[in-house]
Design a protein around this motif. Sequence first.
Motif, mmCIF file in Angstrom:
data_model
loop_
_atom_site.group_PDB
_atom_site.id
_atom_site.type_symbol
_atom_site.label_atom_id
_atom_site.label_comp_id
_atom_site.label_asym_id
_atom_site.label_seq_id
_atom_site.Cartn_x
_atom_site.Cartn_y
_atom_site.Cartn_z
ATOM 1 N N GLN A 84 32.147 56.215 51.255
ATOM 2 C CA GLN A 84 31.591 55.205 52.142
ATOM 3 C C GLN A 84 30.393 55.740 52.905
ATOM 4 N N ALA A 85 30.313 57.023 53.123
ATOM 5 C CA ALA A 85 29.187 57.605 53.862
ATOM 6 C C ALA A 85 27.877 57.446 53.109
ATOM 7 N N ASN A 86 27.925 57.178 51.825
ATOM 8 C CA ASN A 86 26.698 56.999 51.050
ATOM 9 C C ASN A 86 26.068 55.626 51.257
ATOM 10 N N PHE A 87 26.813 54.700 51.827
ATOM 11 C CA PHE A 87 26.308 53.348 52.035
ATOM 12 C C PHE A 87 25.989 53.140 53.506
ATOM 13 N N ASP A 88 24.897 52.458 53.751
ATOM 14 C CA ASP A 88 24.529 52.133 55.121
ATOM 15 C C ASP A 88 25.015 50.726 55.437
ATOM 16 N N LEU A 89 26.096 50.645 56.174
ATOM 17 C CA LEU A 89 26.662 49.348 56.546
ATOM 18 C C LEU A 89 26.249 48.936 57.948
ATOM 19 N N GLY A 90 25.321 49.673 58.515
ATOM 20 C CA GLY A 90 24.866 49.348 59.865
ATOM 21 C C GLY A 90 25.936 49.648 60.892
ATOM 22 N N SER A 91 26.152 48.681 61.774
ATOM 23 C CA SER A 91 27.132 48.895 62.833
ATOM 24 C C SER A 91 28.564 48.762 62.322
ATOM 25 N N PHE A 92 28.746 48.346 61.075
ATOM 26 C CA PHE A 92 30.094 48.223 60.522
ATOM 27 C C PHE A 92 30.618 49.553 59.973
ATOM 28 N N ASP A 93 29.769 50.571 59.952
ATOM 29 C CA ASP A 93 30.214 51.889 59.479
ATOM 30 C C ASP A 93 31.418 52.392 60.265
ATOM 31 N N ILE A 94 31.313 52.336 61.572
ATOM 32 C CA ILE A 94 32.384 52.874 62.406
ATOM 33 C C ILE A 94 33.654 52.044 62.252
ATOM 34 N N ILE A 95 33.512 50.743 62.062
ATOM 35 C CA ILE A 95 34.695 49.884 61.903
ATOM 36 C C ILE A 95 35.415 50.209 60.593
ATOM 37 N N VAL A 96 34.649 50.376 59.514
ATOM 38 C CA VAL A 96 35.249 50.684 58.213
ATOM 39 C C VAL A 96 35.945 52.048 58.261
ATOM 40 N N VAL A 97 35.267 53.013 58.835
ATOM 41 C CA VAL A 97 35.853 54.355 58.901
ATOM 42 C C VAL A 97 37.099 54.374 59.786
ATOM 43 N N MET A 98 37.073 53.634 60.890
ATOM 44 C CA MET A 98 38.244 53.606 61.767
ATOM 45 C C MET A 98 39.420 52.872 61.117
ATOM 46 N N ILE A 99 39.134 51.857 60.308
ATOM 47 C CA ILE A 99 40.226 51.174 59.587
ATOM 48 C C ILE A 99 40.864 52.129 58.581
ATOM 49 N N ILE A 100 40.032 52.856 57.838
ATOM 50 C CA ILE A 100 40.567 53.820 56.872
ATOM 51 C C ILE A 100 41.361 54.902 57.595
ATOM 52 N N ALA A 101 40.827 55.412 58.696
ATOM 53 C CA ALA A 101 41.538 56.450 59.446
ATOM 54 C C ALA A 101 42.843 55.926 60.041
ATOM 55 N N SER A 102 42.854 54.671 60.460
ATOM 56 C CA SER A 102 44.083 54.098 61.012
ATOM 57 C C SER A 102 45.158 53.964 59.941
ATOM 58 N N VAL A 103 44.759 53.543 58.748
ATOM 59 C CA VAL A 103 45.734 53.439 57.651
ATOM 60 C C VAL A 103 46.305 54.816 57.332
ATOM 61 N N LYS A 104 45.435 55.829 57.312
ATOM 62 C CA LYS A 104 45.909 57.188 57.039
ATOM 63 C C LYS A 104 46.857 57.671 58.139
ATOM 64 N N ALA A 105 46.525 57.384 59.382
ATOM 65 C CA ALA A 105 47.386 57.812 60.491
ATOM 66 C C ALA A 105 48.738 57.102 60.448
ATOM 67 N N ILE A 106 48.730 55.836 60.087
ATOM 68 C CA ILE A 106 50.002 55.094 59.986
ATOM 69 C C ILE A 106 50.871 55.679 58.883
ATOM 70 N N LEU A 107 50.260 56.015 57.740
ATOM 71 C CA LEU A 107 51.038 56.606 56.639
ATOM 72 C C LEU A 107 51.621 57.961 57.041
ATOM 73 N N VAL A 108 50.811 58.781 57.681
ATOM 74 C CA VAL A 108 51.304 60.107 58.087
ATOM 75 C C VAL A 108 52.417 59.961 59.116
ATOM 76 N N GLY A 109 52.218 59.083 60.093
ATOM 77 C CA GLY A 109 53.241 58.893 61.126
ATOM 78 C C GLY A 109 54.530 58.309 60.568
ATOM 79 N N ALA A 110 54.389 57.333 59.686
ATOM 80 C CA ALA A 110 55.580 56.659 59.169
ATOM 81 C C ALA A 110 56.362 57.525 58.203
ATOM 82 N N ILE A 111 55.671 58.207 57.296
ATOM 83 C CA ILE A 111 56.368 58.942 56.240
ATOM 84 C C ILE A 111 56.578 60.408 56.611
ATOM 85 N N PHE A 112 55.506 61.113 56.914
ATOM 86 C CA PHE A 112 55.642 62.555 57.128
ATOM 87 C C PHE A 112 56.228 62.898 58.492
ATOM 88 N N MET A 113 56.029 62.026 59.479
ATOM 89 C CA MET A 113 56.637 62.266 60.788
ATOM 90 C C MET A 113 57.949 61.498 60.938
#
Length: 121
Positions: free
Chosen positions: A39-68
């Motif tokens: 995703q870093a290769n694409f310039d989504l403007g101000s939506f970059d941070i939103i996309v990255v935070m959504i991906i990071a949130s999904v990853k955090a939920i998976l780690v918290g739910a399964i590994f923790m």
Amino acid sequence: MSAHEGSREGYDFAHPLPLPLLFGVFLVLTALTVLTVFQANFDLGSFDIIVVMIIASVKAILVGAIFMHLAFDKPMNVIWFLGSFVFVALFIIFTLFDNRASHKDNIPVMGDGAAAVAAES
């Protein structure tokens, strides 16, 4: 009596998970990391941070739910865990708002005259 209630005798681990589930979550986390880098290769403007935070949130939920083991634990532990994240987010947001409001005039701005003087010296 074992260390955890509900665990089988001789097993000291309360929530043993099947290996295919753990490897599946690992593969999803790896794919999401690759997606974040891709995703870093694409310039989504101000939506970059939103996309990255959504991906990071999904990853955090998976780690918290399964590994923790929050998905298999008491609901009160999930509430405490999520509540702590909400308060940390609030502290960071208020700190950023306060920093921006109180240091607005202290940021040096170089106008054309100041840039010319700096270039001469």
